[in-house]
Design a protein around this motif. Structure first.
Motif, PDB file in Angstrom:
ATOM      1  N   ASN A   1      62.733  20.899  20.149  1.00  0.00           N
ATOM      2  CA  ASN A   1      63.044  20.156  18.989  1.00  0.00           C
ATOM      3  C   ASN A   1      62.252  19.354  18.345  1.00  0.00           C
ATOM      4  O   ASN A   1      62.632  18.491  17.440  1.00  0.00           O
ATOM      5  CB  ASN A   1      64.690  19.450  19.154  1.00  0.00           C
ATOM      6  CG  ASN A   1      65.853  20.461  19.462  1.00  0.00           C
ATOM      7  OD1 ASN A   1      66.300  21.246  18.665  1.00  0.00           O
ATOM      8  ND2 ASN A   1      66.211  20.328  20.805  1.00  0.00           N
ATOM      9  N   ASP A   2      60.930  19.924  18.620  1.00  0.00           N
ATOM     10  CA  ASP A   2      59.716  19.142  17.760  1.00  0.00           C
ATOM     11  C   ASP A   2      59.604  17.717  18.085  1.00  0.00           C
ATOM     12  O   ASP A   2      58.704  17.067  17.672  1.00  0.00           O
ATOM     13  CB  ASP A   2      60.130  19.344  16.314  1.00  0.00           C
ATOM     14  CG  ASP A   2      59.919  20.620  15.805  1.00  0.00           C
ATOM     15  OD1 ASP A   2      59.219  21.525  16.553  1.00  0.00           O
ATOM     16  OD2 ASP A   2      60.695  20.827  14.720  1.00  0.00           O
ATOM     17  N   GLY A   3      60.409  17.098  19.244  1.00  0.00           N
ATOM     18  CA  GLY A   3      59.955  15.846  19.786  1.00  0.00           C
ATOM     19  C   GLY A   3      58.858  15.861  21.024  1.00  0.00           C
ATOM     20  O   GLY A   3      58.342  16.861  21.417  1.00  0.00           O
ATOM     21  N   THR A   4      58.609  14.438  21.262  1.00  0.00           N
ATOM     22  CA  THR A   4      57.535  14.145  22.240  1.00  0.00           C
ATOM     23  C   THR A   4      58.301  13.626  23.545  1.00  0.00           C
ATOM     24  O   THR A   4      58.759  12.522  23.356  1.00  0.00           O
ATOM     25  CB  THR A   4      56.390  13.462  21.803  1.00  0.00           C
ATOM     26  OG1 THR A   4      56.005  13.967  20.691  1.00  0.00           O
ATOM     27  CG2 THR A   4      55.523  13.228  22.858  1.00  0.00           C
ATOM     28  N   PRO A   5      58.388  14.317  24.605  1.00  0.00           N
ATOM     29  CA  PRO A   5      58.910  13.529  25.945  1.00  0.00           C
ATOM     30  C   PRO A   5      58.022  12.597  26.239  1.00  0.00           C
ATOM     31  O   PRO A   5      56.731  13.035  26.573  1.00  0.00           O
ATOM     32  CB  PRO A   5      59.058  14.681  26.827  1.00  0.00           C
ATOM     33  CG  PRO A   5      58.428  15.753  26.445  1.00  0.00           C
ATOM     34  CD  PRO A   5      58.119  15.726  24.792  1.00  0.00           C
ATOM     35  N   VAL A   6      58.548  11.362  26.433  1.00  0.00           N
ATOM     36  CA  VAL A   6      57.570  10.202  27.090  1.00  0.00           C
ATOM     37  C   VAL A   6      58.322   9.885  28.480  1.00  0.00           C
ATOM     38  O   VAL A   6      59.123   9.310  28.536  1.00  0.00           O
ATOM     39  CB  VAL A   6      57.883   9.061  26.203  1.00  0.00           C
ATOM     40  CG1 VAL A   6      56.898   7.808  26.986  1.00  0.00           C
ATOM     41  CG2 VAL A   6      57.233   9.178  24.709  1.00  0.00           C
TER      42      VAL A   6
ATOM     43  N   ASP B   1      62.691  14.691  14.572  1.00  0.00           N
ATOM     44  CA  ASP B   1      61.800  15.382  13.719  1.00  0.00           C
ATOM     45  C   ASP B   1      60.348  15.208  14.532  1.00  0.00           C
ATOM     46  O   ASP B   1      60.170  14.693  15.464  1.00  0.00           O
ATOM     47  CB  ASP B   1      61.459  14.521  12.391  1.00  0.00           C
ATOM     48  CG  ASP B   1      62.790  14.436  11.482  1.00  0.00           C
ATOM     49  OD1 ASP B   1      63.356  15.687  11.371  1.00  0.00           O
ATOM     50  OD2 ASP B   1      63.258  13.624  10.948  1.00  0.00           O
ATOM     51  N   GLU B   2      59.578  15.914  13.840  1.00  0.00           N
ATOM     52  CA  GLU B   2      58.014  16.338  14.660  1.00  0.00           C
ATOM     53  C   GLU B   2      57.716  14.935  14.934  1.00  0.00           C
ATOM     54  O   GLU B   2      57.440  14.038  13.951  1.00  0.00           O
ATOM     55  CB  GLU B   2      57.104  16.952  13.553  1.00  0.00           C
ATOM     56  CG  GLU B   2      55.802  17.321  14.528  1.00  0.00           C
ATOM     57  CD  GLU B   2      55.017  18.220  13.670  1.00  0.00           C
ATOM     58  OE1 GLU B   2      53.720  18.357  14.138  1.00  0.00           O
ATOM     59  OE2 GLU B   2      55.476  18.644  12.759  1.00  0.00           O
ATOM     60  N   GLY B   3      57.169  14.546  16.080  1.00  0.00           N
ATOM     61  CA  GLY B   3      56.595  13.432  16.445  1.00  0.00           C
ATOM     62  C   GLY B   3      57.388  12.351  17.043  1.00  0.00           C
ATOM     63  O   GLY B   3      57.111  11.312  17.761  1.00  0.00           O
ATOM     64  N   ASP B   4      58.693  12.535  16.951  1.00  0.00           N
ATOM     65  CA  ASP B   4      59.891  11.456  17.361  1.00  0.00           C
ATOM     66  C   ASP B   4      59.388  11.514  19.075  1.00  0.00           C
ATOM     67  O   ASP B   4      59.525  12.574  19.464  1.00  0.00           O
ATOM     68  CB  ASP B   4      60.986  11.966  16.884  1.00  0.00           C
ATOM     69  CG  ASP B   4      61.376  11.401  15.515  1.00  0.00           C
ATOM     70  OD1 ASP B   4      60.577  10.888  14.837  1.00  0.00           O
ATOM     71  OD2 ASP B   4      62.431  12.013  14.866  1.00  0.00           O
TER      72      ASP B   4
END
Length: 404
Positions: free
Chosen positions: A139-144, A117-120
């Motif tokens: 897919n609305d995620g954040t790659p770290v 989900d957004e921000g995951d």
């Protein structure tokens, strides 16, 4: 970015085309112009698919096995996958915990689509396969992105993993043997990573094991799910037939993991492509369940090419290379040529500059390390003939010798 009559969604705006696909396309264009390009960008075996695998596909066509299959693959293919995982890793997955898709790439994408989900956040160790960050963004995620330097063997350490985990972390991706470095984790190293993960039960692990049979060290590549059984229900193990069996165009990959996740992946696929190709599934079944001589013979050839490539690179002043333990790529350190100037007086500021210089001056195509999240390197594929590898390295040596 606008297309006539519509507007492209934000999820598409966030991503960029695959650098490896773009490099391959540029090589095709230059070859079409009549240039003698030595292509070291290709990420697929140069061997042909084994005859018994092709025969299984032909037989499937003759028998009329050309209809839709179950979304998660034919019973025969799932049984072959289950048996493969049992023999290689001692893992026992029931059929409802197996997902089959149009290549491991699609299976990974669907797993992220099903869970983010957004921000995951998704922890992506670098160097990474070029598609991981963009798959997460799509897919609305954040790659770290977590830097894993050559001094650490290009591998994620427990300390770096612990530092990267937050309350929003949903996944950590472990690709071993790695594209682009060929690095893989030992059993002891996986146990250390597992100890960190056990302390963070909200984090799942996506293991990309597509190169696991192209391996040059003693024994077999260990799998996290087998090393730490307490993580089995949090690991989504992905693999396929593309690399080990020279079946890149057949597009069959698979995943094994928690029943809820596999069900979600299957639900998405039912709406996206209904099922993988029935003919390709018949071929993949034969590959996984049949004679494995082909794999062993290919690995022996790759090992010889690896040894040759590493030796030739190490003999070039300004370049160095940690020998890959698996896969068919060499990740070459080119920081030793940065700061030098070409015969035209242009300074080499980066690996991208060096890659362009190689292509323009010597007609050797490589993929720059920045595409993998690791500036200062470039990737060579040795899934090509020894003649091409030798000539390419000779040209690279000439290019380096011309720098001042």
């Amino acid at each position: 970015m606008a297309i006539t009559g519509t507007t492209v969604a934000q999820r598409v705006r966030r991503i960029k085309p695959s650098p490896s696909t773009a490099a391959a396309q540029r090589v095709r264009e230059l070859k079409a112009q009549g240039l003698d390009i030595l292509d070291l960008t290709v990420g697929e075996p140069d061997f042909d698919t084994p005859d018994h695998v092709k025969a299984a596909a032909i037989e499937a066509i003759r028998q009329g096995d050309t209809k839709y299959t179950p979304v998660n693959g034919t019973p025969q293919l799932r049984a072959a996958i289950v048996q493969k995982l049992r023999e290689r890793h001692g893992l026992d997955y029931p059929a409802d915990r197996i997902a089959v898709g149009g290549g491991a790439k699609q299976v990974i994408f669907l797993a992220l689509m099903a869970t983010l989900d957004e921000g995951d956040e998704v922890i992506v160790p670098a160097p990474y396969w070029v598609s991981y960050p963009d798959m997460v963004l799509a897919n609305d995620g954040t790659p770290v992105v977590v830097d894993c330097p050559e001094a650490d063997g290009f591998k994620l350490t427990p300390r770096r993993l612990e530092s990267a985990i937050t309350d929003r972390t949903r996944w950590v991706i472990l690709n071993a043997p790695s594209n682009p470095t060929g690095a893989a984790y030992t059993t002891a190293e996986l146990k250390e990573l597992a100890a960190v993960l056990l302390a963070h039960p909200h984090v799942q692990v996506l293991t990309d094991e597509i190169y696991d049979e192209i391996w040059y060290e003693p024994g077999e590549v260990p799998s996290l799910a087998a090393v730490e059984p307490r993580l089995t229900d949090r690991v989504f193990l992905t693999n396929g037939v593309s690399k080990s069996y020279a079946m890149t165009g057949w597009r069959i990959g698979y995943g094994a993991g928690p029943a809820e996740l596999v069900g979600a992946v299957n639900a998405l696929q039912s709406q996206i492509s209904s099922c993988p190709s029935s003919i390709s599934q018949a071929a993949a079944t034969a590959a996984l369940a049949g004679d494995q001589t082909f794999v062993r013979e290919c690995v022996a050839v790759y090992r010889g090419r690896r040894d040759l490539t590493v030796k030739l690179v190490e003999d070039i002043p300004g370049l160095s290379c940690t020998p890959p333990s698996g896969g068919f790529y060499a990740f070459v350190n080119c920081t030793g040529v940065q700061g030098k100037r070409t015969p035209a007086g242009e300074e080499i500021h980066s690996d991208e500059d060096f890659g362009r210089y190689l292509l323009e001056s010597q007609q050797v195509a490589v993929i720059h390390g920045a595409a993998y999240g690791s500036p200062g390197y470039f990737r060579i594929s040795f899934a090509t003939s020894t003649d091409v590898l030798t000539e390419a390295c000779e040209r690279i040596a000439r290019a380096c010798a011309d720098l001042s």
